[in-house]
Design a protein around this motif. Structure first.
Motif, PDB file in Angstrom:
ATOM      1  N   PHE A  12       7.953  -6.772  10.543  1.00  0.00           N
ATOM      2  CA  PHE A  12       8.382  -8.277  10.353  1.00  0.00           C
ATOM      3  C   PHE A  12       7.463  -9.186  11.394  1.00  0.00           C
ATOM      4  N   LEU A  13       7.126  -8.703  12.515  1.00  0.00           N
ATOM      5  CA  LEU A  13       6.525  -9.254  13.795  1.00  0.00           C
ATOM      6  C   LEU A  13       4.774  -9.421  13.509  1.00  0.00           C
ATOM      7  N   VAL A  14       4.613  -8.322  12.473  1.00  0.00           N
ATOM      8  CA  VAL A  14       3.007  -7.896  12.737  1.00  0.00           C
ATOM      9  C   VAL A  14       2.427  -9.011  11.899  1.00  0.00           C
ATOM     10  N   ARG A  15       4.027  -9.181  10.437  1.00  0.00           N
ATOM     11  CA  ARG A  15       3.509  -9.345   9.609  1.00  0.00           C
ATOM     12  C   ARG A  15       3.434 -11.647   9.857  1.00  0.00           C
ATOM     13  N   ILE A  16       4.331 -12.047  10.366  1.00  0.00           N
ATOM     14  CA  ILE A  16       4.043 -13.234  11.059  1.00  0.00           C
ATOM     15  C   ILE A  16       3.512 -13.733  11.726  1.00  0.00           C
ATOM     16  N   LEU A  17       2.742 -12.635  12.711  1.00  0.00           N
ATOM     17  CA  LEU A  17       1.334 -13.069  13.325  1.00  0.00           C
ATOM     18  C   LEU A  17      -0.680 -12.957  13.102  1.00  0.00           C
ATOM     19  N   LEU A  22       2.585  -3.704   7.414  1.00  0.00           N
ATOM     20  CA  LEU A  22       1.974  -2.107   7.837  1.00  0.00           C
ATOM     21  C   LEU A  22       3.142  -1.356   7.208  1.00  0.00           C
ATOM     22  N   GLU A  23       2.841  -0.511   7.080  1.00  0.00           N
ATOM     23  CA  GLU A  23       3.134   1.175   6.135  1.00  0.00           C
ATOM     24  C   GLU A  23       4.134   1.234   7.185  1.00  0.00           C
ATOM     25  N   ILE A  28       6.650   3.049  12.442  1.00  0.00           N
ATOM     26  CA  ILE A  28       7.289   4.317  13.189  1.00  0.00           C
ATOM     27  C   ILE A  28       5.943   4.488  14.479  1.00  0.00           C
ATOM     28  N   ILE A  29       5.106   4.538  14.856  1.00  0.00           N
ATOM     29  CA  ILE A  29       4.234   4.602  15.278  1.00  0.00           C
ATOM     30  C   ILE A  29       3.732   4.038  16.503  1.00  0.00           C
ATOM     31  N   ILE A  30       3.700   2.473  15.378  1.00  0.00           N
ATOM     32  CA  ILE A  30       3.165   1.463  17.485  1.00  0.00           C
ATOM     33  C   ILE A  30       4.913   1.613  17.806  1.00  0.00           C
ATOM     34  N   SER A  50      -6.500   3.888  15.201  1.00  0.00           N
ATOM     35  CA  SER A  50      -7.315   2.882  15.817  1.00  0.00           C
ATOM     36  C   SER A  50      -6.824   1.573  14.948  1.00  0.00           C
ATOM     37  N   PHE A  51      -6.813   1.398  13.768  1.00  0.00           N
ATOM     38  CA  PHE A  51      -5.815  -0.108  13.523  1.00  0.00           C
ATOM     39  C   PHE A  51      -4.711   0.090  14.071  1.00  0.00           C
TER      40      PHE A  51
END
Length: 178
Positions: A12-17, A22-23, A28-30, A50-51
């Motif tokens: 959710f945080l990545v989506r708003i920023l 993300l898959e 899970i990895i992050i 890297s992504f």
């Protein structure tokens, strides 16, 4: 409470920023990288290491003010790609009502610093990420960081990791309890 919610919901945080979705394996990895002190990820080509690490970098720096990440790789192109990804995502335009990377861009203290031997992004909370070339390890001495990212670590000699890169990591002095 909001900080805990966002830390728990990385996707959710990545989506708003940034506007990226993300898959589940990437989330899970992050999340694992964010909660563990030492992590090693071994995966094949095209697994988006890297992504995912690019996303980890800005998330870690936003959640931990004043921290510094140094990214190294056997080639400067590999290490600077991490920093370039973050800068590119902050300039990304969204579709429809999606703000794209506008919110991420607002966390930067300025534009990305590009030098022949260093790329750097500074955040307004005092954090930064720096990409360095590993060409001549003796020229790297003197850098300090909270997190050391090594891309393609098997291609870097162990003596370079032990004698040059590990000293980048500094210990934060503990506060004495009165």
């Amino acid at each position: 409470t909001l900080g805990k919610f966002l830390m728990f919901n990385i996707g959710f945080l990545v989506r708003i920023l940034t506007g990226f979705k993300l898959e589940s394996y990437q989330r899970i990895i992050i999340k694992g990288w964010l909660v563990k002190n030492y992590s090693m990820t071994i995966a094949g080509r095209g697994f988006s290491k890297s992504f995912a690490f690019s996303h980890f970098c800005y998330l870690y720096l936003l959640m931990n003010p004043g921290k510094h990440i140094v990214m190294v790789a056997p080639t400067f192109r590999s290490s600077r790609r991490i920093v370039e990804n973050i800068d590119d995502w902050s300039r990304r335009r969204g579709r429809g009502g999606d703000p794209g990377g506008a919110l991420l861009r607002q966390t930067f203290a300025g534009d990305m610093i590009k030098k022949p031997d260093m790329y750097k992004i500074e955040f307004s909370n005092g954090s930064s990420i720096t990409a360095l070339p590993l060409g001549d390890p003796d020229r790297l001495r003197g850098f300090r960081c909270s997190v050391l990212g090594i891309d393609e670590g098997l291609m870097i000699p162990q003596v370079t990791i032990d004698n040059v890169l590990k000293p980048f990591l500094f210990a934060v002095p503990t506060e004495e309890v009165m």
